[in-house]
Each structure stands twice: as structure tokens, then as C-alpha cells.
Design a protein around this motif. Sequence first.
Motif, short mmCIF file in Angstrom:
data_model
loop_
_atom_site.label_atom_id
_atom_site.label_comp_id
_atom_site.label_asym_id
_atom_site.label_seq_id
_atom_site.Cartn_x
_atom_site.Cartn_y
_atom_site.Cartn_z
N PRO A 58 -3.86 -3.27 -0.51
CA PRO A 58 -3.06 -2.72 -1.61
C PRO A 58 -3.95 -1.98 -2.59
O PRO A 58 -5.16 -2.24 -2.67
N HIS A 59 -3.36 -1.07 -3.33
CA HIS A 59 -4.14 -0.29 -4.29
C HIS A 59 -4.62 -1.17 -5.45
O HIS A 59 -5.80 -1.16 -5.79
N SER A 60 -3.71 -1.90 -6.06
CA SER A 60 -4.09 -2.73 -7.21
C SER A 60 -3.18 -3.95 -7.36
O SER A 60 -3.23 -4.61 -8.39
N THR A 61 -2.36 -4.26 -6.36
CA THR A 61 -1.38 -5.33 -6.47
C THR A 61 -2.05 -6.69 -6.56
O THR A 61 -2.81 -7.07 -5.66
N PRO A 66 3.81 0.86 -3.75
CA PRO A 66 3.43 0.00 -4.88
C PRO A 66 4.48 -0.06 -5.97
O PRO A 66 4.45 -0.97 -6.80
N ARG A 97 -11.61 -4.81 -3.62
CA ARG A 97 -10.59 -3.88 -4.12
C ARG A 97 -9.94 -4.38 -5.40
O ARG A 97 -9.72 -3.62 -6.35
N LEU A 98 -9.64 -5.70 -5.47
CA LEU A 98 -8.81 -6.22 -6.55
C LEU A 98 -9.58 -6.96 -7.63
O LEU A 98 -9.06 -7.15 -8.73
N ALA A 149 0.83 -1.21 0.00
CA ALA A 149 0.00 0.00 0.00
C ALA A 149 0.85 1.26 0.00
O ALA A 149 0.54 2.24 -0.69
#
Length: 262
Positions: free
Chosen positions: A198-201, A103, A227-228, A100
Motif C-alpha cells: 500500500p502507498h501509506s495505508t 487508497p 514503506r509505512l 494499492a
Amino acid sequence: MNPGHRLHVHRYGPDGPVGLLAVHGLTGHGARWRYVAEHLPDIAVAAPDLIGHGHSSWAAPWTIDANVTALAALLEGTADGPVPVVAHSFGGAIALHLAAARPDLVNALVLLDPAIGLDGEWMATIAAAMLASPDYPDAAEARAEKENGAWSDVDPELLDIELDEHLIALPTGRVGWRISVPAVMSYWSELARPIVLPHSTPTTLVRATRTSPPYVEEALIDGLRTRLGPNFHLADLDCNHMVDQAHPAEAAAVIRTQLARR
């Protein structure tokens, strides 16, 4: 970050830039990852001892954030770009915070029975029990505690190695793990911090179905899935909490699968 936070790093696989960061759990050490690394001989693995553990710095502060800063510095100095991170238990909380916060350093996560966002009363109970009995009269009692707990399905030979490498004689004449007890006490509190995503991991979470009570809560799974989306994968493994010790080949296979998705 305390400038004295030096990380002792175990390296496996070929020389060269780090290709996988492996983060151990609470009261552990980086050498536990050797068994997973044996199944990934083509990948350069860096497995540090976390702050307050093993041969790394035991200096305060003992926080998730301090470990994130130290791990980020490690990757900045040893990797050519973002790398996948595999993490177990408390290491999973650190890995989620690392992904987060940075990244640019993390391109995939493999979380093995991660512990994060846990109940504060539960953590207080565990911390109080450890404070009351932080060590053992002898190695036999230390072994029995693990055999009757989270290590119940780990090969006894691996447990022998764990005791040989990680259990040390104390000035009191008793024995204990090579850890800073004050640091670990602080980390139990850190596990009650809110979940960070995490944002987009791309992330794979392996849930150990025999862990009781469970560390992986539905709130974490739901948050990651929301989120993902298709970049989140959940797998259940019929084992106790020590996933990387009990099933190193299966853990390595999950890592391979996640790498193939990138």
C-alpha cells in the motif's frame, strides 16, 4: 471485470453503510467471518464470497485484479467513504492490491497470516496436488484433512459448521468444497505474483507462528516496515494458519486496536 462477476455478500452487525470489509482466504467463504463479527457487534461488516467461491459468480477471469475490481464496486455502492479491511491468507493479497489500487476506499489494513509473493515452485506443487485430488469420498475424509492441517487448533464445533455449510455433494457421488476448482487453480498461480504494498495505508500484520511452511515471508514484513514506518505493526499469534477461526476474539481485538490508531 466480467460483467457477470456478482458477489454474494454476508452482512453482520448493524444495518447501514459498511464499516468493515472482511476478505476470506483461498477455498473459503464470507460466512467464516461471523465469529470475528460477533466480537464487533457495533460495526457493520460486509464479508463477500470471492469470485469462484461460495455463492458468488464462478465466471472467469480468476485473478486478483478481478476481485479487486469487484470489491471496489462493492465498497462504492455500500460504504460512505474509506473503510478498514481485514483479510486472511489469499484475502491478504487481494486486500494489499485493493489498498494499492484504490487508497480512496481503504483507510486501514489488518492482515491475518497473509499469503502473497510466494515461491512459484511451491505454488506449482500445491496446485498439482489439488488437481490430482480435488475432492473427497465422504465428509469424514474432508474433516480429517482439515483437522490434520491448518484447522488443527480450531474448535471442532466450528469445523462441524464449516462442513455443514461449505461441503457439497458432487455429481460423481463424492463431496467437495463449494468452490470452482479451475478458479482456485488459477489463484495458486496468482499467489506467486510479486508483492504489492500500500502507498501509506496503516497496516497491522498478524503472523501465525505455527503455519508450516510459513506464508508470511520476511520480504513482506521488511517491505511494509520500510514503506509505512510507524504505521506498520507486526504481531505474532501462537496458532496455525486459520487465525480468524481459531482465535476470533483475538482477531477482533487486533481490529479494534488498529481502528483506535486512525
